[in-house]
Design an enzyme around this catalytic site. Structure first.
Site, short mmCIF file in Angstrom:
data_model
loop_
_atom_site.label_atom_id
_atom_site.label_comp_id
_atom_site.label_asym_id
_atom_site.label_seq_id
_atom_site.Cartn_x
_atom_site.Cartn_y
_atom_site.Cartn_z
N ASP A 91 -16.37 11.67 60.71
CA ASP A 91 -15.43 12.74 60.41
C ASP A 91 -16.28 13.90 59.89
O ASP A 91 -17.01 13.74 58.91
CB ASP A 91 -14.44 12.27 59.33
CG ASP A 91 -13.35 13.30 59.11
OD1 ASP A 91 -12.19 12.90 58.90
OD2 ASP A 91 -13.65 14.52 59.16
N ILE A 104 2.10 6.91 69.68
CA ILE A 104 3.53 6.74 69.45
C ILE A 104 4.07 7.93 68.67
O ILE A 104 3.39 8.46 67.78
CB ILE A 104 3.79 5.40 68.71
CG1 ILE A 104 3.40 4.24 69.65
CG2 ILE A 104 5.24 5.27 68.25
CD1 ILE A 104 3.35 2.90 69.02
N ASP A 120 -8.26 4.33 67.49
CA ASP A 120 -7.20 5.25 67.09
C ASP A 120 -7.08 6.38 68.11
O ASP A 120 -8.01 6.68 68.86
CB ASP A 120 -7.50 5.84 65.70
CG ASP A 120 -7.02 4.92 64.57
OD1 ASP A 120 -7.06 5.37 63.41
OD2 ASP A 120 -6.61 3.78 64.86
N HIS A 152 -17.22 1.86 58.24
CA HIS A 152 -16.38 3.00 57.86
C HIS A 152 -17.27 4.15 57.37
O HIS A 152 -18.13 3.93 56.51
CB HIS A 152 -15.41 2.58 56.76
CG HIS A 152 -14.29 3.55 56.52
ND1 HIS A 152 -14.49 4.83 56.08
CD2 HIS A 152 -12.95 3.40 56.66
CE1 HIS A 152 -13.33 5.43 55.97
NE2 HIS A 152 -12.37 4.60 56.32
N GLU A 190 -6.14 -2.50 58.52
CA GLU A 190 -7.57 -2.36 58.23
C GLU A 190 -7.98 -3.36 57.14
O GLU A 190 -9.08 -3.93 57.20
CB GLU A 190 -7.88 -0.94 57.79
CG GLU A 190 -9.36 -0.68 57.51
CD GLU A 190 -9.65 0.79 57.24
OE1 GLU A 190 -9.63 1.19 56.06
OE2 GLU A 190 -9.86 1.54 58.22
O1 48C Z 1 0.54 6.36 67.45
C1 48C Z 1 0.80 6.48 66.25
N1 48C Z 1 1.92 7.15 65.84
C2 48C Z 1 2.23 7.33 64.53
O2 48C Z 1 3.26 7.96 64.23
C3 48C Z 1 1.36 6.78 63.55
C4 48C Z 1 0.23 6.09 63.95
N2 48C Z 1 -0.03 5.94 65.29
C5 48C Z 1 -1.21 5.21 65.75
O3 48C Z 1 -1.79 4.48 64.66
C6 48C Z 1 -2.29 6.17 66.27
O4 48C Z 1 -3.06 5.52 67.27
C7 48C Z 1 -3.14 6.40 65.02
O5 48C Z 1 -4.47 6.78 65.38
C8 48C Z 1 -3.09 5.02 64.35
C9 48C Z 1 -3.21 5.07 62.82
N3 48C Z 1 -4.34 5.86 62.39
C10 48C Z 1 -4.12 7.11 61.85
O6 48C Z 1 -3.04 7.59 61.72
C11 48C Z 1 -5.34 7.89 61.38
N4 48C Z 1 -6.40 7.77 62.36
C12 48C Z 1 -5.77 7.32 60.04
#
Ligand code: 48C
Length: 291
Positions: free
Chosen positions: A258, A55, A143, A165, A235
């Site tokens: 990571d 997104i 993610d 984690h 989480e």
């Molecule tokens: O798709 C989005 N857009 C955003 O602006 C913020 C989060 N996300 C989704 O949420 C993505 O799939 C990201 O992977 C997930 C939240 N996880 C993270 O931002 C890092 N992996 C911590």
């Protein structure tokens, strides 16, 4: 099929825990024969749904995510990539192997990245019942800012699974960043909990993921109505769920790593890696010149 016989007095790994006190296997390299497992899941013509949310700016991660998934994720099995996005037109059109399909799902975006992250529970719950139940056997929910870097296959599949984690695999439960405020639905007391699970990789059968996402979404909304947001958003709620509904399988940190965390000896494989990102540029779209 020819393979080495298991030996009762020869454990496959002696350096790490490979089963939990509630008899859930913990998946490490060297503890499974992928040929036997592939045969078992092919016999059932298993279909796996891989869900990812991209997104706003996170659409930039999709090309590498999908290309590396084609190389490493459930190779030889049927896969449906469910891409939840506010920009379906930005979903890359890559060449897929046989039996695999990309399905963009348009969803709304939210101003705060925390909200976007948490709303995943609501959207997964909705589509599990509306669509996934009739299209796939298992869901794998991950993610977007990630890339596959080694085999991730049917060895991960189970009724309901979580992933340790990578920053807390050796931590004591008091050091877990659980939600500790009793006013939150995600609250876990100091003397409870088994592992700290990462919100970026969980899954299971559609029915189980439906139950998990329903509970997490309900609790997130209950907190919201009391103007509270759990310390690590969904989480925190996932970890609460897994204390009282223990996973039937646990993925080792091989399944989400990571590289900033180094190369510990017990880590024989790095299968799914965080992609470094400029948080500010991505999350708050402040500057557009994304590196
Ligand atoms: O798709 C989005 N857009 C955003 O602006 C913020 C989060 N996300 C989704 O949420 C993505 O799939 C990201 O992977 C997930 C939240 N996880 C993270 O931002 C890092 N992996 C911590």
């Amino acid at each position: 099929m020819v393979y080495t016989k298991p030996h009762i007095f020869k454990p496959l790994r002696t350096d790490v825990l490979t089963v939990t006190p509630w008899l859930a296997p913990i998946i490490w390299e060297g503890t499974f024969n992928v040929d036997i497992l592939n045969e078992q899941f092919r016999q059932r013509n298993t279909t796996v749904g891989l869900t990812v949310f991209a997104i706003k700016k996170y659409v930039v991660f999709l090309q590498q995510f999908l290309e590396t998934a084609e190389t490493y994720f459930m190779v030889g099995h049927r896969v449906k990539y469910y891409i939840f996005t506010d920009r379906p037109e930005a979903v890359p059109n890559i060449t897929l192997k046989e039996g695999r399909e990309i399905i963009p799902i348009r969803v709304q975006n939210y101003p705060r990245w925390q909200e976007i992250s948490m709303r995943r529970m609501e959207m997964l719950n909705h589509y599990a019942q509306q669509r996934f139940i009739s299209e796939v056997d298992f869901l794998v929910c991950v993610d977007a800012d990630m890339r596959f870097s080694d085999h991730v296959g049917v060895e991960i599949l189970s009724t309901v699974f979580g992933t340790i984690h990578p920053s807390f695999y050796a931590a004591e439960r008091q050091a877990f960043t659980y939600e500790r405020r009793p006013t939150s639905k995600a609250y876990i007391p100091q003397d409870e909990g088994d592992f700290y699970y990462i919100g970026a990789f969980f899954g299971g059968t559609v029915a189980e993921v439906y139950k998990l996402t329903e509970k997490c979404h309900k609790d997130i909304m209950a907190d919201k109505n009391k103007s509270i947001e759990a310390v690590w958003q969904e989480e925190s709620h996932l970890n609460k769920y897994f204390v009282y509904h223990k996973p039937t399988k646990i993925l080792s940190p091989e399944y989400l790593w990571d590289n900033s965390l180094g190369n510990p000896k017990f880590l024989k494989k790095k299968r799914f890696l965080a992609v470094p990102k400029n948080h500010a540029a991505i999350r708050n779209k402040r500057n557009s010149n994304l590196k």
